[in-house]
Motif scaffolding. Structure first.
Motif, PDB file in Angstrom:
ATOM      1  N   PHE A   9       0.537  -1.109  -0.240  1.00 24.18           N
ATOM      2  CA  PHE A   9      -0.007  -0.028   0.292  1.00 24.18           C
ATOM      3  C   PHE A   9       0.449   1.332   0.158  1.00 24.18           C
ATOM      4  O   PHE A   9       0.733   2.247  -1.305  1.00 24.18           O
ATOM      5  CB  PHE A   9      -0.988   0.423   1.517  1.00 24.18           C
ATOM      6  CG  PHE A   9      -1.681   0.838   1.055  1.00 24.18           C
ATOM      7  CD1 PHE A   9      -2.951   1.325   0.227  1.00 24.18           C
ATOM      8  CD2 PHE A   9      -1.811   2.714   1.767  1.00 24.18           C
ATOM      9  CE1 PHE A   9      -3.957   1.849   0.202  1.00 24.18           C
ATOM     10  CE2 PHE A   9      -2.559   3.253   1.298  1.00 24.18           C
ATOM     11  CZ  PHE A   9      -3.932   2.996   0.849  1.00 24.18           C
ATOM     12  N   ILE A  10       1.491   1.512   0.671  1.00 23.90           N
ATOM     13  CA  ILE A  10       2.452   2.608   1.015  1.00 23.90           C
ATOM     14  C   ILE A  10       3.088   3.057   0.070  1.00 23.90           C
ATOM     15  O   ILE A  10       3.665   4.199  -0.488  1.00 23.90           O
ATOM     16  CB  ILE A  10       3.143   2.703   2.270  1.00 23.90           C
ATOM     17  CG1 ILE A  10       2.602   2.902   3.626  1.00 23.90           C
ATOM     18  CG2 ILE A  10       3.529   4.053   2.482  1.00 23.90           C
ATOM     19  CD1 ILE A  10       1.424   3.842   3.835  1.00 23.90           C
ATOM     20  N   LEU A  11       4.133   1.714  -0.597  1.00 26.81           N
ATOM     21  CA  LEU A  11       4.968   1.686  -1.815  1.00 26.81           C
ATOM     22  C   LEU A  11       4.720   2.485  -2.629  1.00 26.81           C
ATOM     23  O   LEU A  11       4.566   3.696  -3.611  1.00 26.81           O
ATOM     24  CB  LEU A  11       5.600   0.279  -1.728  1.00 26.81           C
ATOM     25  CG  LEU A  11       6.859   0.433  -1.191  1.00 26.81           C
ATOM     26  CD1 LEU A  11       7.635  -0.912  -1.498  1.00 26.81           C
ATOM     27  CD2 LEU A  11       7.669   1.575  -1.026  1.00 26.81           C
ATOM     28  N   PRO A  12       3.023   2.089  -3.407  1.00 26.73           N
ATOM     29  CA  PRO A  12       1.816   2.092  -4.275  1.00 26.73           C
ATOM     30  C   PRO A  12       1.468   3.282  -4.198  1.00 26.73           C
ATOM     31  O   PRO A  12       1.900   4.616  -5.365  1.00 26.73           O
ATOM     32  CB  PRO A  12       1.387   1.088  -4.554  1.00 26.73           C
ATOM     33  CG  PRO A  12       1.409  -0.169  -4.081  1.00 26.73           C
ATOM     34  CD  PRO A  12       3.015   0.399  -2.978  1.00 26.73           C
ATOM     35  N   VAL A  13       1.244   4.114  -3.451  1.00 22.72           N
ATOM     36  CA  VAL A  13       0.753   5.253  -3.019  1.00 22.72           C
ATOM     37  C   VAL A  13       1.844   6.184  -2.947  1.00 22.72           C
ATOM     38  O   VAL A  13       2.279   7.240  -4.028  1.00 22.72           O
ATOM     39  CB  VAL A  13      -0.133   5.209  -1.350  1.00 22.72           C
ATOM     40  CG1 VAL A  13      -0.159   7.402  -1.728  1.00 22.72           C
ATOM     41  CG2 VAL A  13      -1.369   4.898  -1.682  1.00 22.72           C
ATOM     42  N   ASP A  66       4.884   5.821  -5.091  1.00 23.55           N
ATOM     43  CA  ASP A  66       5.216   5.401  -6.273  1.00 23.55           C
ATOM     44  C   ASP A  66       3.862   6.834  -7.009  1.00 23.55           C
ATOM     45  O   ASP A  66       4.018   7.078  -8.164  1.00 23.55           O
ATOM     46  CB  ASP A  66       4.893   4.055  -6.965  1.00 23.55           C
ATOM     47  CG  ASP A  66       5.733   4.064  -8.296  1.00 23.55           C
ATOM     48  OD1 ASP A  66       6.452   4.876  -8.461  1.00 23.55           O
ATOM     49  OD2 ASP A  66       4.344   3.011  -8.817  1.00 23.55           O
ATOM     50  N   MET A  67       2.922   6.661  -6.873  1.00 26.59           N
ATOM     51  CA  MET A  67       2.239   7.642  -7.544  1.00 26.59           C
ATOM     52  C   MET A  67       2.160   9.268  -7.198  1.00 26.59           C
ATOM     53  O   MET A  67       2.535   9.357  -8.265  1.00 26.59           O
ATOM     54  CB  MET A  67       0.360   6.926  -6.898  1.00 26.59           C
ATOM     55  CG  MET A  67      -1.057   7.393  -7.350  1.00 26.59           C
ATOM     56  SD  MET A  67      -1.430   7.369  -8.494  1.00 26.59           S
ATOM     57  CE  MET A  67      -2.101   9.266  -8.803  1.00 26.59           C
TER      58      MET A  67
END
Lengths: 284, 423, 368
Positions: free
Chosen positions: B48-52, B54-55
């Protein structure tokens, strides 16, 4: 508190009944959409419209064709199967990890507790569209986009805050001396957890699990991004049904789900009453 | 012995100083707690944190220009954009070199698309020139200034070169400026013309409507939670099913149901006409506007308000109210001075949940909100899947997220996130 | 030795010509389309026959055409393209082709010629708007109206949409500037061939929005093709724009009191693109299917299930009757001479440049 005492004044009486009527109206507001959906699912037409035939209660206006469609169409059946395959696994994942973490969080002296809590709650507070887009790009990069596990992981992450919140809430009232007593009497930590702590916090775990399950079962934004054709879930199929071809089949599906959930909720309630009776408790 | 008690440390049973022994125990306790939390923390960080993060990084990422046009970016450095003159021949030659290799790799249209967000028309300039660029002969001693302008007169516009120069750094504030209705003009950041201002108004509207939704949820949930908490368990549990049932009905279905109910030829209008409250040619407009969004979203989020309120009200002893009344308080005073203050944590918990969930919704507003009842999330979704301006979507998302985080922080300070209960 | 060499050479030649042996082709084919009735028509007209010819093959449908560009871009970033053929509208296919996300095709080499021997490029004509694009159908965005609600006189011109005194009531328009601003300018008196020149200026854009302002309070905006038929069926709107196939199915299959207004219908194309750089076996399968699915007979067959015009000139005479209703399909095609007297062809190039800008202005105008 509930009954009206015999000495109540007229004003109190009036208020008592007005209040009940207001509550009744709010309850009606809650279920009004469901009340509309059920008859429309028997519509003989392919639109979401009460036809004149339906209003006249003419049998011509009604049909089971949308139910037939649901049970015979391979797209709907695949979607149902996918939902059934994804939601429970995501739920198990978020409940097991979430319960452990909630127990950890409830200990004294957890360093950086506030920060950790904020991170664990974050899937609930980050607007869904941002999470969905982020997971979409990131999962693409690591090869999880369009895979079963990609969707399961995404849904598990979304369900975790609910588990954390509900389990932490039950742990607030948990008497720590119980685990100490168990340890004193020679139980190892695992036994203590499953025999002493788990049964007591079970209501919190179950309601967390329900929220997590519903989060996955009714989730359409993230799955649209993270999933591909092989993971098309029921909400996704419904979304397509609304976008590409408005078809009352989605109302038939909704009706089936409502009936199933009424049955489930009633069974749970009956079981609860039965166990209360068996344990000789008066209804609290 | 006596001197030890005076100066030496207190010892634990095993002979180590008590202070150290306690510290060790504390450390072990901390470790155990962290071990329990670690798996989930790791899971959330990765999924979750990494994807967000990254976005959100896309909101400033701009390396496409310097990567695709490396020579041009360097050559343009010394050019004065405010001179009103075209850059010198070396810049045009650098552009020809860059375009040739970019067109061979088919990435020239991507940079064109990127710059087109800032200056409409650049997209086709790159596309059209790119078609010829693969055949550029860089050794033939062509005067590229004339050649490029000959291929497309867009290259003769200093404004195009200014845009390239402005957006040549690998990090840009351009998307964020766009997200707050500004842009980089010749003299730095400036407001966009009024007919292009969208996002700040939309953000204000999103906040205002989320507040309306929260307030209507409070008003509707309070009586329901009260009656659930004060009825005998059997009846309360049955009524609880009515609260939970909407939860089990798909969001999409509930939203469509509201459409059926609220539209002008819909059920509510039909009933109002039938009982004569409204005439047939003056049917109420209660959908495709803010009212429609507020009604549908209040319905969808109401359980999130009822459940925390209910769990707080359940813990308030009935005796408090009786005591207040027996001391001479009227019904109203007893409620307002004794009962209500105790329910505030429930209201707080429900409000923050509803407000935060409301602010990020987009499917329901898209279906029932028309043009005036949509949220900023609708624009984010639009830029992600339709206009494909992912940088702008990320910048809007970052702003929205910042608002939510401030709210969360304030809430955690005032109420404490531990006090949120769901059922 | 010499014989072996010749054999090898001929094999190489046949491979190059596209006649790959079946064992070199992938056994799975992922097709991306729009779902709904349109996908059903593709399934019946050429996927099912193709499956019957190729027993070991499985076809996976992905209903993601609406997000095709976004998803292909992300797949490309991840170097993990799972799609084999994507059904896309012309403007999306041009975008994908420009970005190198779609494979450029030699139309005459990979597509079947017409039965009379006309080459594929001649048969499709100028509908091949991009090197990556294989057109399937011509569709149009046009208006339907409630015959029982418009009054005694039926609308005949697209400008009746803007006439709220003669035709009061709500109308539904697509929530995007494309088509709407062109119709607005046309009805404000701009000649058809000057529309894009006018739109190129700020005054022109303002003029289009000013015209749209006159009906703004009467407009219900739609985003999904299924919405207008539903709104018309409910009587929520009197007029509504949507894809002609949707209106046909509401009129002919659902017997709704709806009439077609073909004036100034906005033509568009829909067809296949193949993602770039597929592995050889998947590419071979995709091309084999593509050749079959876009031949003259197959495109004509599709018209028996949905009222979109086949993109091949040679298919038009073969268009027959509706597969279930048995009505003649030709008069319901947007390309039928009776329907295409006054059409609007939108300028892909112009919109590629100005879409972002006009979208921003359109959104700001909507929010006002």
């Amino acid at each position: 508190m509930s009954g009206l005492p015999p000495y109540a004044s007229t004003g109190q009486r009036v208020w008592y009944y007005t209040f009940r009527v207001i509550c009744g109206l709010i309850f009606f507001f809650l279920i009004a959409p469901i009340v509309v959906v059920i008859p429309l699912s028997f519509n003989a037409q392919d639109f979401f419209t009460f036809t004149p035939e339906m209003l006249r209660l003419d049998p011509e206006g009604f049909s089971l064709k949308h139910y037939r469609d649901f049970f015979t169409d391979s797209g709907w059946q695949a979607a149902l199967w996918n939902s059934v395959r994804i939601a429970p696994v995501a739920t198990i994942l978020s409940v097991s990890l979430g319960t452990l973490a909630a127990i950890g969080l409830s200990q004294d002296h957890v360093p950086a507790r506030r920060a950790i809590m904020a991170i664990l709650i974050s899937p609930m507070i980050v607007p869904l569209i941002i999470s969905a887009a982020g997971m979409y790009f990131f999962f693409s990069r690591i090869g999880l986009q369009g895979s079963y596990w990609g969707v399961v992981l995404a849904h598990a992450a979304l369900g975790i805050p609910f588990v954390i919140i509900t389990v932490t809430a039950t742990l607030v009232g948990f008497d720590r001396s119980l685990t100490r007593a168990a340890a004193n009497m020679g139980a190892d930590p695992v036994t203590t957890f499953f025999r002493v702590q788990m049964p007591l916090i079970l209501p919190g775990v179950i309601s967390g699990a329900l929220f997590a399950f519903i989060t996955s079962f009714d989730e359409v934004v993230v799955v649209l991004f993270v999933g591909s054709a092989g993971q098309k879930t029921l909400p996704w199929q419904m979304f397509l049904g609304l976008r590409e071809q408005i078809s009352p089949t989605i109302l038939a599906v909704a009706t089936i789900l409502v009936v199933v959930s009424i049955a489930l909720l009633t069974t749970v309630e009956l079981l609860r009453r039965r166990s209360e009776r068996l344990r000789g408790m008066s209804p609290s | 012995m006596s001197d030890m008690t005076d100066t030496g440390p207190v010892l634990a049973a095993d002979g180590t100083p008590l202070k150290r022994s306690l510290a060790r125990a504390l450390r072990r306790q901390k470790m155990r707690a962290l071990m329990l939390i670690a798996p989930l923390l790791l899971f959330i960080l990765i999924s979750f944190i990494l994807p967000v993060g990254d976005m959100l990084y896309r909101s400033v990422q701009n390396d496409i220009v310097s990567k695709t046009l490396p020579n041009t970016v360097v050559a343009l450095e010394s050019w004065d954009a405010n001179s009103g003159e075209l850059p010198e021949e070396a810049v045009f030659a650098a552009m020809a070199t860059d375009l040739k290799s970019a067109a061979a790799a088919k990435i020239h249209t991507k940079v064109g698309g990127r710059l087109n967000y800032e200056n409409p028309g650049i997209s086709s300039l790159f596309r059209k020139t790119g078609r010829k660029a693969t055949k550029f002969d860089l050794e033939a001693g062509i005067v590229w200034k004339d050649e490029l302008i000959d291929i497309n007169d867009g290259w003769g516009d200093p404004d195009v070169w200014r845009t390239i120069q402005t957006y040549s750094s690998p990090i840009t504030a351009g998307y964020f400026l766009n997200a707050i209705d500004m842009r980089v003009g010749p003299d730095g950041a400036e407001s966009r013309p009024e007919e292009e201002q969208i996002y700040m108004n939309l953000l204000k509207r999103t906040l205002w409507m989320s507040m309306m939704i929260t307030i209507s949820c409070i008003l509707l949930a309070y009586p329901v939670a009260w009656i659930l908490a004060n009825l005998p368990a059997r009846q309360a549990n049955l009524l609880m099913i009515l609260v939970l049932l909407p939860f089990w009905t798909s969001l999409l279905v509930r939203t469509s149901a509201w459409k059926i109910l609220l539209q002008q030829q819909g059920v509510i209008n039909d009933i109002l006409v039938w009982i004569g409250l409204v005439s047939d040619d003056a049917r109420l407009v209660i959908i495709n506007n803010q009212f429609g969004t507020i009604v549908a979203m209040t319905h969808i989020l109401l359980p999130f308000m009822i459940l925390p309120m209910y769990s707080v009200m359940q813990t308030i002893p009935v005796t408090y109210l009786r005591a207040a009344k027996s001391l001479g308080a009227t019904d109203w005073t007893a409620f307002w001075r004794v009962y209500f203050p105790q329910t505030i944590p429930g209201i707080g918990a429900g409000s923050i949940l509803v407000f935060i969930l409301a602010i990020g919704y987009y499917i329901t507003p898209a279906l029932v909100g028309g043009t005036k009842g949509t949220f900023i999330s609708n624009q984010i979704a639009f830029h992600i899947s339709t206009s494909l301006n992912w940088g702008l979507a990320a910048a809007l998302g970052a702003i929205l997220l910042a608002v939510v985080l401030v709210l969360y922080w304030a809430y955690d300070r005032i109420v404490g996130i531990d006090n949120v209960k769901l059922g | 030795m010499k014989v072996m060499k010749t054999l090898a050479a001929t094999t190489a030649l046949t491979v190059a010509a596209g006649a790959v042996a079946a064992e070199d082709m992938a056994n799975e084919l992922t097709l991306v389309s729009w779902g709904g009735a349109y996908q059903a028509s593709q399934n019946k007209a050429y996927v099912e026959p193709y499956l019957a010819m190729n027993p070991g093959l499985t076809v996976i449908w992905d209903e993601s055409s609406a997000e095709a560009v976004a998803k292909l871009r992300a797949m490309d970033e991840a170097k993990n393209v799972t799609w084999d053929l994507v059904d896309a509208v012309a403007s999306d296919s041009m975008r994908l082709c420009d970005e190198g996300l779609a494979e450029e095709l030699d139309h005459n080499a990979v597509l079947a010629a017409a039965p009379d021997g006309t080459s594929a490029t001649d048969d499709f004509g100028d509908l091949i708007v991009s090197d990556c694009f294989v057109p399937q159908i011509v569709y149009s965005t046009t208006f339907g109206y409630r015959t029982d609600m418009v009054g005694a006189e039926m609308p005949t011109s697209v400008c009746d949409i803007f006439d709220t005194t003669k035709f009061p009531g709500k109308r539904s328009l697509q929530k995007r500037p494309i088509d709407n601003v062109e119709w607005a300018l046309y009805c404000d008196g701009v000649a058809k061939d000057e529309i894009y020149d006018t739109l190129g200026t700020d005054e022109g854009v303002a003029r289009a929005f000013a015209k749209l302002d006159t009906i703004k309070s009467d407009v219900v905006w739609w985003t999904a093709g299924a919405e207008t038929p539903q709104l018309l069926a409910d009587g929520e709107v009197v007029f509504g724009s949507t894809f002609n196939g949707r209106l046909f199915s509401a009129i002919a299959e659902q017997n709704q009191p709806i009439g077609m207004l073909w004036d100034m219908q906005s033509f568009d194309l829909d067809g296949w693109i193949m993602p770039a750089n597929l592995p050889a076996d998947r590419k071979a399968r995709a091309l084999d299917f593509l050749k079959f699915a876009t031949d003259t007979q197959r495109l004509a067959d599709q018209a028996a299930y949905i009222s979109y015009g086949p993109a091949r000139a040679s298919s038009a005479p073969l268009v027959g009757k509706h597969a279930e209703l048995g009505i003649d399909m030709a008069p319901h095609m947007p390309t039928d001479p009776d329907n295409s007297g006054n059409i609007h062809v939108y300028d892909y190039e112009w919109w590629a440049d100005n879409r972002d800008d006009l979208n921003a202005k359109f959104e700001a105008w909507l929010a006002k």
